[in-house]
Design a protein around this motif. Sequence first.
Motif, mmCIF file in Angstrom:
data_model
loop_
_atom_site.group_PDB
_atom_site.id
_atom_site.type_symbol
_atom_site.label_atom_id
_atom_site.label_comp_id
_atom_site.label_asym_id
_atom_site.label_seq_id
_atom_site.Cartn_x
_atom_site.Cartn_y
_atom_site.Cartn_z
ATOM 1 N N ARG A 132 7.073 6.928 3.481
ATOM 2 C CA ARG A 132 8.034 6.062 2.798
ATOM 3 C C ARG A 132 8.322 6.589 1.389
ATOM 4 O O ARG A 132 9.450 6.520 0.905
ATOM 5 C CB ARG A 132 7.486 4.639 2.742
ATOM 6 N N TRP A 133 7.279 7.129 0.742
ATOM 7 C CA TRP A 133 7.480 7.691 -0.594
ATOM 8 C C TRP A 133 8.424 8.887 -0.536
ATOM 9 O O TRP A 133 9.296 9.031 -1.394
ATOM 10 C CB TRP A 133 6.133 8.131 -1.174
ATOM 11 N N TRP A 134 8.264 9.743 0.470
ATOM 12 C CA TRP A 134 9.144 10.901 0.578
ATOM 13 C C TRP A 134 10.582 10.469 0.859
ATOM 14 O O TRP A 134 11.533 11.093 0.354
ATOM 15 C CB TRP A 134 8.657 11.847 1.665
ATOM 16 N N LEU A 135 10.766 9.435 1.640
ATOM 17 C CA LEU A 135 12.112 8.903 1.866
ATOM 18 C C LEU A 135 12.713 8.400 0.550
ATOM 19 O O LEU A 135 13.910 8.573 0.292
ATOM 20 C CB LEU A 135 12.071 7.771 2.896
ATOM 21 N N LEU A 136 11.880 7.781 -0.280
ATOM 22 C CA LEU A 136 12.344 7.315 -1.590
ATOM 23 C C LEU A 136 12.714 8.494 -2.478
ATOM 24 O O LEU A 136 13.709 8.434 -3.218
ATOM 25 C CB LEU A 136 11.261 6.460 -2.245
ATOM 26 N N VAL A 137 11.933 9.570 -2.396
ATOM 27 C CA VAL A 137 12.227 10.768 -3.181
ATOM 28 C C VAL A 137 13.575 11.361 -2.768
ATOM 29 O O VAL A 137 14.403 11.726 -3.612
ATOM 30 C CB VAL A 137 11.101 11.810 -3.018
ATOM 31 N N THR A 138 13.812 11.476 -1.468
ATOM 32 C CA THR A 138 15.087 12.019 -0.986
ATOM 33 C C THR A 138 16.243 11.085 -1.331
ATOM 34 O O THR A 138 17.346 11.551 -1.640
ATOM 35 C CB THR A 138 15.028 12.246 0.531
ATOM 36 N N LYS A 139 16.020 9.783 -1.269
ATOM 37 C CA LYS A 139 17.052 8.826 -1.659
ATOM 38 C C LYS A 139 17.411 8.985 -3.134
ATOM 39 O O LYS A 139 18.588 8.976 -3.514
ATOM 40 C CB LYS A 139 16.573 7.392 -1.378
ATOM 41 N N HIS A 140 16.396 9.133 -3.968
ATOM 42 C CA HIS A 140 16.629 9.309 -5.402
ATOM 43 C C HIS A 140 17.440 10.577 -5.660
ATOM 44 O O HIS A 140 18.356 10.573 -6.495
ATOM 45 C CB HIS A 140 15.282 9.383 -6.129
ATOM 46 N N TRP A 141 17.114 11.648 -4.953
ATOM 47 C CA TRP A 141 17.844 12.898 -5.149
ATOM 48 C C TRP A 141 19.293 12.773 -4.689
ATOM 49 O O TRP A 141 20.212 13.250 -5.364
ATOM 50 C CB TRP A 141 17.151 14.035 -4.404
ATOM 51 N N SER A 142 19.510 12.142 -3.539
ATOM 52 C CA SER A 142 20.878 12.010 -3.031
ATOM 53 C C SER A 142 21.746 11.180 -3.969
ATOM 54 O O SER A 142 22.953 11.415 -4.077
ATOM 55 C CB SER A 142 20.862 11.380 -1.636
ATOM 56 N N GLU A 143 21.143 10.224 -4.674
ATOM 57 C CA GLU A 143 21.901 9.377 -5.594
ATOM 58 C C GLU A 143 22.100 10.018 -6.958
ATOM 59 O O GLU A 143 23.021 9.636 -7.685
ATOM 60 C CB GLU A 143 21.187 8.032 -5.762
ATOM 61 N N THR A 166 0.839 -1.193 0.000
ATOM 62 C CA THR A 166 0.000 0.000 0.000
ATOM 63 C C THR A 166 0.877 1.246 0.000
ATOM 64 O O THR A 166 2.021 1.222 0.460
ATOM 65 C CB THR A 166 -0.914 0.012 1.234
ATOM 66 N N PHE A 167 0.313 2.327 -0.510
ATOM 67 C CA PHE A 167 1.087 3.564 -0.603
ATOM 68 C C PHE A 167 1.245 4.188 0.768
ATOM 69 O O PHE A 167 0.291 4.327 1.519
ATOM 70 C CB PHE A 167 0.380 4.541 -1.540
ATOM 71 N N ASP A 168 2.463 4.586 1.090
ATOM 72 C CA ASP A 168 2.774 5.248 2.354
ATOM 73 C C ASP A 168 3.492 6.552 2.034
ATOM 74 O O ASP A 168 4.569 6.539 1.433
ATOM 75 C CB ASP A 168 3.645 4.358 3.233
ATOM 76 N N ALA A 169 2.895 7.683 2.401
ATOM 77 C CA ALA A 169 3.439 8.987 2.028
ATOM 78 C C ALA A 169 4.836 9.207 2.616
ATOM 79 O O ALA A 169 5.722 9.742 1.945
ATOM 80 C CB ALA A 169 2.488 10.091 2.495
ATOM 81 N N PRO A 209 13.086 -1.195 -0.535
ATOM 82 C CA PRO A 209 11.869 -1.428 0.265
ATOM 83 C C PRO A 209 10.821 -0.336 0.066
ATOM 84 O O PRO A 209 10.614 0.527 0.923
ATOM 85 C CB PRO A 209 12.402 -1.447 1.705
ATOM 86 N N ALA A 210 10.178 -0.381 -1.092
ATOM 87 C CA ALA A 210 9.105 0.556 -1.398
ATOM 88 C C ALA A 210 8.135 -0.150 -2.329
ATOM 89 O O ALA A 210 8.508 -1.067 -3.074
ATOM 90 C CB ALA A 210 9.655 1.822 -2.042
ATOM 91 N N SER A 211 6.894 0.267 -2.285
ATOM 92 C CA SER A 211 5.886 -0.361 -3.127
ATOM 93 C C SER A 211 6.036 0.094 -4.581
ATOM 94 O O SER A 211 6.715 1.074 -4.881
ATOM 95 C CB SER A 211 4.479 -0.011 -2.623
ATOM 96 N N GLN A 212 5.360 -0.648 -5.487
ATOM 97 C CA GLN A 212 5.414 -0.271 -6.901
ATOM 98 C C GLN A 212 4.860 1.133 -7.118
ATOM 99 O O GLN A 212 5.399 1.913 -7.904
ATOM 100 C CB GLN A 212 4.612 -1.269 -7.743
ATOM 101 N N ALA A 213 3.753 1.444 -6.413
ATOM 102 C CA ALA A 213 3.145 2.763 -6.572
ATOM 103 C C ALA A 213 4.104 3.866 -6.138
ATOM 104 O O ALA A 213 4.198 4.914 -6.789
ATOM 105 C CB ALA A 213 1.849 2.839 -5.768
ATOM 106 N N GLU A 214 4.836 3.654 -5.065
ATOM 107 C CA GLU A 214 5.780 4.659 -4.592
ATOM 108 C C GLU A 214 6.926 4.854 -5.573
ATOM 109 O O GLU A 214 7.383 5.976 -5.798
ATOM 110 C CB GLU A 214 6.301 4.249 -3.212
#
Length: 293
Positions: free
Chosen positions: A9-20, A4-7, A92-97
């Motif tokens: 966790r999604w924001w953590l994924l966004v910050t991870k993507h930016w840092s990389e 399920t979508f978790d806001a 560790p993130a959902s497909q939607a995230e």
Amino acid sequence: MTQTFDARRWWLLVTKHWSENKKKYSLSLLAFSGLLLLWWIFIVMDNHRAPAEDIQINAYYVVLFILGCLYASTLFADLGSKTKALNYLTVPASQAEKILCNLFYGVLVFFVCYTAIFYILDFVVVKAGNAMAYNRWLQQHDPRSVFKKETVANVFSGPSGLRDKGFSLYLLLLYFVLQSAFIYGSIYFSKFSFIKTVIALVLVGVFVSVVLAKLISPILPPGNFRDGISSFQVYTVKQASAGQGTMIYSDPATDKMMSIPSWIGQVLIFLLKYAFAPLLWLATFYRLKEKEI
């Protein structure tokens, strides 16, 4: 892990993507800014004046289409490599995230950054071009002439002559549809996704053109759509004298009008304008889901 979508966790994924990817994105923005500035300088030096509004608008959309589609074709490039694909799929993130993270950067952030950079450079170039043109005008001053400076164009108003017809809106809708197709192509084709997506789009365009020209058009009676696609005016067909064939012409007294409820036509128009991009995003989501199985 829940799918399920978790806001948060999604924001953590966004910050991870930016840092990389922040170094790659920053260098890409600098490279794009430099190339665009060089191109503007060439235009100004060649014409000895600031670019006209239509030139600014055309440049905005041409570069937007090229860069937007190129960037979209790289969003899921990691899935083309087994090592990178494994790292990406095990995050560790959902497909939607994951999809929303890529869409956030590929659609929203790219569009905002591109528009902001374009306007900053456009403002500088127009000011510099006007100053150059004014100095040239002073040297060749004609008392009967009046110096006319160029202004920074509103790229969302469309070119002159088409501003009252929503042309820029249709261009933007077309851009987001094409960009969505390249996003889907980046996950559907593991190698050379940009080239393969271009070929696929060309084939789709040819197929649609053939269907419309060879199947749909012969079925329809002689006529024309009126008031959108909710009504169709059938022209008058009259048999001419012997040897002169059949005459087809429009006569309001004898033409027939075929129509469907206007709300159906409005719904169809709305879907044609706004549904393609979300449908391609949804297809990308399910394609990623297949990759994770």
